[in-house]
Scaffold this active site. Structure first.
Site, short mmCIF file in Angstrom:
data_model
loop_
_atom_site.label_atom_id
_atom_site.label_comp_id
_atom_site.label_asym_id
_atom_site.label_seq_id
_atom_site.Cartn_x
_atom_site.Cartn_y
_atom_site.Cartn_z
N GLU A 83 -15.43 32.51 1.06
CA GLU A 83 -15.09 31.09 1.01
C GLU A 83 -13.65 31.04 0.51
O GLU A 83 -13.39 31.07 -0.69
CB GLU A 83 -16.02 30.32 0.06
CG GLU A 83 -15.77 28.82 0.13
CD GLU A 83 -15.79 28.12 -1.21
OE1 GLU A 83 -15.67 26.89 -1.22
OE2 GLU A 83 -15.90 28.78 -2.25
N ASP A 138 -18.03 33.20 -3.38
CA ASP A 138 -17.56 31.86 -3.72
C ASP A 138 -16.15 31.89 -4.30
O ASP A 138 -15.78 32.83 -5.01
CB ASP A 138 -18.54 31.25 -4.74
CG ASP A 138 -18.20 29.83 -5.10
OD1 ASP A 138 -18.22 28.98 -4.20
OD2 ASP A 138 -17.91 29.57 -6.28
#
Length: 631
Positions: free
Chosen positions: A365, A312
């Protein structure tokens, strides 16, 4: 004799103790004939450390730990402590403060709002997924395999009847059975699970982690989590976890100022804090902190058999000035805004995980144009397996939201991604972030009224599935959830009693089936040979046509998608070869809420120029019509 050896301390000090989670934390063991638990914690700037817990009525003086040099690890074996017992570390700081900390290396935590750690033993997890693990290890080229991911927030996928905001969760074991059945039925290859690493606040969805080594206790024990992974593997479903090495929350029981100093975070607040998020940033320059993160990633993959990690907020790690104004950040030693220490961590992490575990994927990401995210470290790449294609997602959604009348002026939003498609290894994503915070559900992003919204959405899904790149769709999108997603409630499954929602689900199920059946859909995602525009410029009519090619030269697929409400009774499409073209997907099928109009199953190309090609055939293209042909 303690559990921690001089060699352990040497490896930890150099940042390469890859099994550190087997040493630090709480580990049941026998010393002579005495059963108990060995506790070990890194707190180099503490004055003293005690273990306190349910096994001694939280007595703050009984179990003082021994300090080991040179790392400042504290260790103590306590007899008769057993699995499931609650505990914390009481840390006395050098300025006399008492801190009550949960264990950074704990494998199990007290259910929130409690903040204690619990003794667990993940060395004896039961596995029967040998076939899956063997096949994974023998994977020759992950990029030529299908990957169609169903993104799931476990606490809100389904809940038990009569649930409240923070109760009624399915356990890992219950979820294993129902999720596997649904995912197989829908034709997905993987699930990506949000919020598995332990976290205190439900509203963070698991992106503000306090337990990097613990599956959240919301849904059960570490054994229960392992059961779910094992079960999914036996049903031939891969498991990807979200993993958050970018930042952590300030909660008093967590990593923040762990031993009274900035131990896990950068001490300089210009490097160590995210102003927008109110969180702390890991100090990637410290070998022990890097080791903490490397060990966490390895544990999920090697101890819990997870098939991949979606990392993330990668951009927030790469850029020192991410989300910061002038004066809020510090340049690197060359005067730039790149975080050199985070870059080194990524190279180490990805090379290590994929090098030790063939077939496992590391997914970034990453929301900027940082070069070579999936490039090899030899070429100064970060060595991720895949990158989320956020550019494609934003352009796609911008186009899909438009009334068809205005789409002709934004046609390039749907074609632009192919201009950079081969620069990285991409996953096309429609994730949870796109259906929250007043962004609307996927269905309610669509223009029009009534059935037009559903037909628009089906066109969009067909375009996504046909476009090069692996796939990810957030739960609820597959049946056109009406409301925005909320972690406080389950999906609106009752919508499937209504025809339009069932039509969308059936249409996506058929797209997924075609994706899995035909290698042309995934074999050459990252190779120019795999994709060919037929007509990328039909902006006035809002029509896109393209071909996906497979390595064998057989079973290539022609996509024709009409993003307007206008019927094209005389539509003609150019084709690469004079062959027969078999219709394998037709959105006008009654199953998908279409007109049900009967059509020929096979079309023969004739010598008539169209789309700059020598051969073509005619097909009656309905409003918001999708047609896929095999040749």
């Amino acid at each position: 004799m303690g559990n921690i050896t001089e060699y352990d301390m040497y490896l930890f000090g150099t940042g390469v103790h890859y099994d550190i989670y087997k040493k630090l934390g709480a580990h049941p063991q026998k010393v002579g004939k005495t059963s108990g638990v060995d506790f070990a914690v890194w707190a180099p700037n503490a004055a003293k450390v005690w273990v306190i817990g349910s096994f001694n009525d939280w007595d703050e003086t009984e179990y003082e730990m021994e300090r080991l040099e040179p790392n400042g690890i504290y260790e103590l074996f306590i007899p008769k402590v057993k699995k499931g017992d609650y505990y914390k570390y009481l840390i006395l700081t050098k300025d006399g403060k008492k801190l009550y900390k949960s264990d950074p290396y704990a494998n199990y935590a007290e259910l929130r709002p409690g903040t204690a750690s619990r003794v667990a033993d993940i060395s004896k997890l039961k596995w029967s997924d040998d076939v899956w693990m063997k096949n994974r290890a023998e994977t020759e080229n992950i990029y030529e395999k299908p990957m169609n991911i169903y993104e799931v927030h476990p606490g809100s996928w389904k809940r038990h009847e009569g649930y409240t905001e923070d109760s009624g969760y399915y356990t890992y074991r219950e979820m294993a059975v129902e999720l596997a059945q649904y995912v197989k039925e829908m034709g997905y290859t993987h699930v990506e699970l949000m919020g598995i690493s332990e976290y205190p606040f439900d509203g963070s969805w698991g992106y503000q982690v306090t337990g990097y080594y613990a599956p959240t206790s919301r849904y059960g024990t570490p054994e229960d989590f392992a059961y779910m992974v094992n079960y999914l593997h036996k049903k031939k479903i891969g498991v990807i976890l979200d993993w958050v090495p970018a930042h952590f929350p300030r909660d008093a029981h967590g990593l923040a100022e762990f031993d009274g100093t900035c131990l896990y975070e950068y001490a300089d607040t210009r490097k160590g804090e995210h102003p927008d998020w109110g969180t702390k940033i890991f100090d990637y320059s410290k070998t022990e902190v890097k080791n903490f993160l490397l060990g966490s990633a390895l544990m999920w993959v090697e101890q819990f058999h997870v098939d991949g990690l979606r990392v993330d907020a990668v951009a927030s790690m790469l850029y020192l000035d991410y989300g910061k104004k002038d004066g809020q950040w510090v340049a690197n030693k060359y005067g730039g805004n790149e975080n050199l220490e985070a870059i080194e961590l990524f190279k180490h992490l990805n090379t290590l995980i994929c090098g030790r575990n063939n077939g496992v994927v590391m997914i970034a990401e990453e929301s900027t144009a940082w070069p070579r995210v999936t490039g090899n470290v030899v070429d100064d790449g970060l060595n991720f397996s895949y990158k989320w294609n956020m550019g494609w997602m934003h352009d796609f959604l911008d186009y899909m939201k438009l009334d068809p009348y205005f789409r002709k002026d934004n046609h390039n939003k749907m074609t632009f991604a192919m201009s950079y498609n081969y620069s990285e290894k991409y996953i096309l994503v429609l994730s949870h972030d796109e259906v929250v915070h007043l962004k609307c559900s996927m269905l309610n992003k669509m223009p029009g009224l009534g059935i037009d919204k559903y037909r628009n959405l089906m066109c969009g899904y067909a375009f996504m599935m046909g476009h090069p790149g692996k796939k990810l769709l957030f739960m609820g999108g597959e049946f056109a959830q009406l409301r925005e997603w909320s972690e406080k409630r389950e999906l609106d499954w009752e919508l499937l009693d209504e025809p339009f929602h069932k039509n969308v689900q059936d249409f996506l199920k058929e797209l997924n089936r075609i994706y899995l059946k035909y290698p042309a859909m995934y074999q050459w995602d990252d190779q120019p040979e795999g994709f060919e525009w037929i007509n990328p410029n039909d902006s006035f009519r809002n029509i896109f046509s393209f071909v996906r090619h497979g390595k064998s030269g057989r079973n290539n697929l022609l996509f024709v998608i009409n993003f307007s409400p206008m019927e094209r009774a005389d539509y003609r499409v150019g084709v690469p070869k004079k062959k027969k073209y078999t219709l394998i997907l037709d959105s006008s099928d009654e199953r998908f809420g279409g007109s049900g109009k009967e059509r020929p199953a096979v079309y023969t190309a004739e010598k008539q120029e169209c789309d700059g090609r020598e051969f073509s055939f005619a097909y009656e293209l309905e409003p918001y019509g999708v047609a896929v042909f095999k040749f």
